[in-house]
Design an enzyme around this catalytic site. Sequence first.
Site, PDB file in Angstrom:
ATOM      1  N   ASN A  54       7.230   1.394  -0.016  1.00 28.83           N
ATOM      2  CA  ASN A  54       5.893   1.070  -0.291  1.00 28.83           C
ATOM      3  C   ASN A  54       5.361   1.714  -1.484  1.00 28.83           C
ATOM      4  OD1 ASN A  54       3.184  -0.079   0.390  1.00 28.83           O
ATOM      5  ND2 ASN A  54       2.725   1.961   0.872  1.00 28.83           N
ATOM      6  N   HIS A  59       1.732   2.824  -3.327  1.00 24.39           N
ATOM      7  CA  HIS A  59       0.373   3.460  -2.829  1.00 24.39           C
ATOM      8  C   HIS A  59      -0.377   3.702  -3.999  1.00 24.39           C
ATOM      9  CE1 HIS A  59      -2.894   4.452  -0.403  1.00 24.39           C
ATOM     10  NE2 HIS A  59      -3.070   5.605  -1.028  1.00 24.39           N
ATOM     11  N   SER A  71       2.024   6.115  -6.262  1.00 27.49           N
ATOM     12  CA  SER A  71       3.292   6.958  -5.323  1.00 27.49           C
ATOM     13  C   SER A  71       4.124   5.828  -4.631  1.00 27.49           C
ATOM     14  CB  SER A  71       2.884   7.700  -4.225  1.00 27.49           C
ATOM     15  OG  SER A  71       2.001   8.872  -4.599  1.00 27.49           O
ATOM     16  N   ASP A  85       0.903   5.588   4.803  1.00 27.65           N
ATOM     17  CA  ASP A  85       1.012   6.270   3.646  1.00 27.65           C
ATOM     18  C   ASP A  85       1.644   7.548   3.490  1.00 27.65           C
ATOM     19  OD1 ASP A  85       0.006   3.746   2.626  1.00 27.65           O
ATOM     20  OD2 ASP A  85      -1.959   4.610   2.806  1.00 27.65           O
TER      21      ASP A  85
HETATM   22  C1  GRF Z   1      -1.749  -2.362  -5.771  1.00 29.25           C
HETATM   23  O1  GRF Z   1      -2.677  -1.312  -6.102  1.00 29.25           O
HETATM   24  C2  GRF Z   1      -0.946  -1.345  -4.587  1.00 29.25           C
HETATM   25  O2  GRF Z   1      -0.588  -0.247  -4.997  1.00 29.25           O
HETATM   26  C3  GRF Z   1      -1.662  -1.585  -3.377  1.00 29.25           C
HETATM   27  O3  GRF Z   1      -2.327  -2.652  -3.311  1.00 29.25           O
HETATM   28  C4  GRF Z   1      -2.389  -3.188  -4.709  1.00 29.25           C
HETATM   29  C5  GRF Z   1      -1.514  -4.436  -4.789  1.00 29.25           C
HETATM   30  O4  GRF Z   1      -1.687  -5.220  -6.050  1.00 29.25           O
HETATM   31  N1  GRF Z   1      -0.945  -1.057  -2.113  1.00 29.25           N
HETATM   32  P1  GRF Z   1      -0.651  -6.601  -6.235  1.00 29.25           P
HETATM   33  O5  GRF Z   1      -0.932  -7.297  -5.278  1.00 29.25           O
HETATM   34  O6  GRF Z   1       0.450  -5.958  -6.294  1.00 29.25           O
HETATM   35  O7  GRF Z   1      -1.305  -6.791  -7.665  1.00 29.25           O
END
Ligand code: GRF
Length: 215
Positions: free
Chosen positions: A106, A108, A135, A144
Site C-alpha cells: 500500500n 500512504h 511510505s 497503515d
Molecule cells: C494518495 O495520496 C495515496 O497515498 C492515498 O490516497 C491517495 C490516492 O490518490 N492512499 P490517487 O487516487 O492515487 O491519485
Amino acid sequence: MKVGVLISGRGSNLKSLLDACATPDFPAQIVTVISNRPGAGGLDHARAAGVAAETIDHKDFNGREAFEAEVTKALEAAGVDLLCLAGFMRVVSAGFVRHWQGRMINIHPSLLPLFPGLDTHARALEAGVRLHGCSVHYVNEEVDGGPIIGQAAVPVLPGDDPAGLAARVLTAEHRLYPACLRLVAEGKVRCRDGRVAISADFDPSERLFSPPLED
Ligand code: GRF
C-alpha cells in the site's frame, strides 16, 4: 510478476505504476485494476493503457467478507501474484490480509509510523513537522501499520496549506511507488517475520536535510 491494483478514486498512483510497467524491462505487469467505486477516474487510466478494469461495488454486497471474496476471486482469475493498493479507501478485513499476507502493499501519504489514517497533511501541519512524505508498506492487520518498504520525504515549507503539501507529497508518491514495486518484483525486498529485508545497493552518503545545512 503479475500485479493487481485496487483503487477507489482518481488513480494518479495507479497511473504512475502503469507508466512504469510500460517501460522496457520493468519486472512487473499490471494485469487487472479493480475499483470499489463506479466511475473512479483511475479506471480510465487502466483502460487507456489496455489493462482490464472493472468495478466491484462494495455496496452491492452484504458485508465486508462477501465483497472481499468477490475481489479475491477476480484477482485470482487474473493470476495476480502481488496486490497493490493505490488510494483504495476500504479498510480490509483480517481474513483478506491473511489471504494476501506478504503479497499486498500500500502507499500512504505520511512518513509512517507518523499519521496513520486520514487527513495526514493537515495533521502534519498541525504537528509542526519540518519533513513530511509518503511510505510504501506491506499490509498487515493494523491500519497503515505494516512493515515499511520505502519512504520519500519532502520539506514542509513556510505558508504551506494542506492542499499544497498534498501536491508536493503526491509528486514524491509517483516516484516512490514504482521504485518500490520494482524492488519487490525483482525480489530485492522480502517480508519475513513482520520485518522487511532489502538486498538492494544504496549510497549511504545520500542524506536529506530540511532546511538545508550550510557547508
Ligand atoms: C494518495 O495520496 C495515496 O497515498 C492515498 O490516497 C491517495 C490516492 O490518490 N492512499 P490517487 O487516487 O492515487 O491519485
